[in-house]
Design a protein around this motif. Structure first.
Motif, short mmCIF file in Angstrom:
data_model
loop_
_atom_site.label_atom_id
_atom_site.label_comp_id
_atom_site.label_asym_id
_atom_site.label_seq_id
_atom_site.Cartn_x
_atom_site.Cartn_y
_atom_site.Cartn_z
N TYR A 23 0.83 -1.20 0.00
CA TYR A 23 0.00 0.00 0.00
C TYR A 23 0.86 1.25 0.00
CZ TYR A 23 -3.62 -3.32 1.15
OH TYR A 23 -4.48 -4.39 1.10
N THR A 24 0.25 2.35 -0.42
CA THR A 24 0.91 3.65 -0.31
C THR A 24 0.89 4.08 1.16
OG1 THR A 24 -1.09 4.97 -0.58
CG2 THR A 24 0.00 4.19 -2.60
N ASP A 25 1.46 5.25 1.42
CA ASP A 25 1.47 5.77 2.79
C ASP A 25 0.16 6.48 3.16
OD1 ASP A 25 4.03 4.85 3.22
OD2 ASP A 25 4.98 6.70 2.52
N ALA A 26 -0.79 6.53 2.25
CA ALA A 26 -2.06 7.20 2.55
C ALA A 26 -2.76 6.50 3.71
CB ALA A 26 -2.96 7.22 1.32
N PRO A 27 -3.24 7.24 4.69
CA PRO A 27 -3.82 6.61 5.89
C PRO A 27 -5.22 6.04 5.64
CG PRO A 27 -4.05 8.98 6.04
CD PRO A 27 -3.25 8.71 4.78
N THR A 58 -4.64 -0.76 13.69
CA THR A 58 -4.13 0.43 13.00
C THR A 58 -2.88 0.99 13.67
OG1 THR A 58 -5.59 1.88 14.28
CG2 THR A 58 -6.44 1.05 12.18
N LYS A 80 3.06 -3.26 7.12
CA LYS A 80 3.14 -2.12 6.21
C LYS A 80 1.78 -1.51 5.87
CE LYS A 80 6.61 -2.30 3.14
NZ LYS A 80 7.42 -2.76 2.01
N PRO A 82 -1.83 0.28 6.20
CA PRO A 82 -2.35 1.25 7.17
C PRO A 82 -3.34 0.65 8.15
CG PRO A 82 -2.90 1.87 4.89
CD PRO A 82 -2.13 0.60 4.83
N THR A 171 -5.90 -6.81 4.93
CA THR A 171 -5.32 -5.48 4.91
C THR A 171 -6.24 -4.55 4.12
OG1 THR A 171 -4.00 -6.13 2.98
CG2 THR A 171 -2.92 -6.24 5.13
N GLY A 173 -6.23 -0.37 2.50
CA GLY A 173 -5.51 0.88 2.26
C GLY A 173 -5.64 1.29 0.81
N ASP A 176 -0.63 -0.15 -3.67
CA ASP A 176 0.56 0.18 -4.46
C ASP A 176 0.56 -0.73 -5.68
OD1 ASP A 176 3.04 0.50 -5.59
OD2 ASP A 176 4.17 -0.03 -3.79
#
Length: 196
Positions: A23-27, A58, A80, A82, A171, A173, A176
């Motif tokens: 996933y990206t870092d977007a929460p 989380t 990894k 979110p 997961t 989020g 990616d």
């Protein structure tokens, strides 16, 4: 009768949607989690039983606690992502039927423990599918997984609820794209369908 969803919606839910490994870092916020659940809870379950029970990991501490009980590759995904939701069923869901199925006392229908637990598992799996579709509907991606120590998760996260049993972790989020492989084959209609 409702209209069919447009192709863009069908793509988002099914045709181009994928299971993500990263996933990206977007929460994923608490408001996002609540919105996903508010949609998913509307999906049908037998006798409106709602046997699914959900713990959303989380925080780094919660994710690490869960990752320690997952297979090596899945542990990395949990750390990894979110958010990762533990999906469990309540084998004594029938005690809540007076609330969710109030027009008749349906508890005796589930008096036999083996059949009741089977119904709980089946309907919690339905609820897991609804969570996937709800998350996708709201613009999130998911990664459902079975590679974890279910008894360990039950002991670590449901110790105060011995009638809850985990069936899946997932997961959630913003996926990616580099974390997925090309789509695997899907069977054609005639391979596994019969119309009588």
């Amino acid at each position: 009768m409702p209209d069919a969803l447009p192709d863009t919606a069908l793509d988002q839910l099914f045709r181009t949607a994928r299971t993500f490994n990263g996933y990206t870092d977007a929460p994923v916020t608490e408001a996002d989690i609540r919105a996903i659940y508010e949609l998913a809870k509307m999906g049908p379950t037998a006798t409106n039983q709602h046997p699914g029970r959900f713990i959303w990991c989380t925080t780094p501490e919660a994710k690490e606690k869960l990752a320690a009980l997952a297979s090596d590759s899945n542990a990395a995904k949990v750390r990894k992502a979110p958010a990762t939701v533990i999906i469990a069923y309540d084998k004594n869901f029938h005690e809540h039927l007076p609330t969710f199925f109030p027009h008749v006392d349906a508890r005796p229908w589930f008096a036999e423990p083996v059949g009741r637990e089977r119904s709980a598992q089946q309907n919690a799996n339905l609820q897991a599918a609804y969570l996937i579709l709800a998350a996708r509907s709201l613009g999130f991606d998911t990664g459902p997984m079975a590679g974890f120590d279910a008894k360990g998760v039950d002991a670590a996260f449901f110790a105060d609820q011995p009638d809850y049993h985990s069936i899946m972790i997932m997961t959630v989020g913003h996926g990616d794209p580099s974390s997925i492989q090309p789509r695997l084959p899907r069977p054609p209609f005639d391979q596994f369908n019969t119309i009588l």
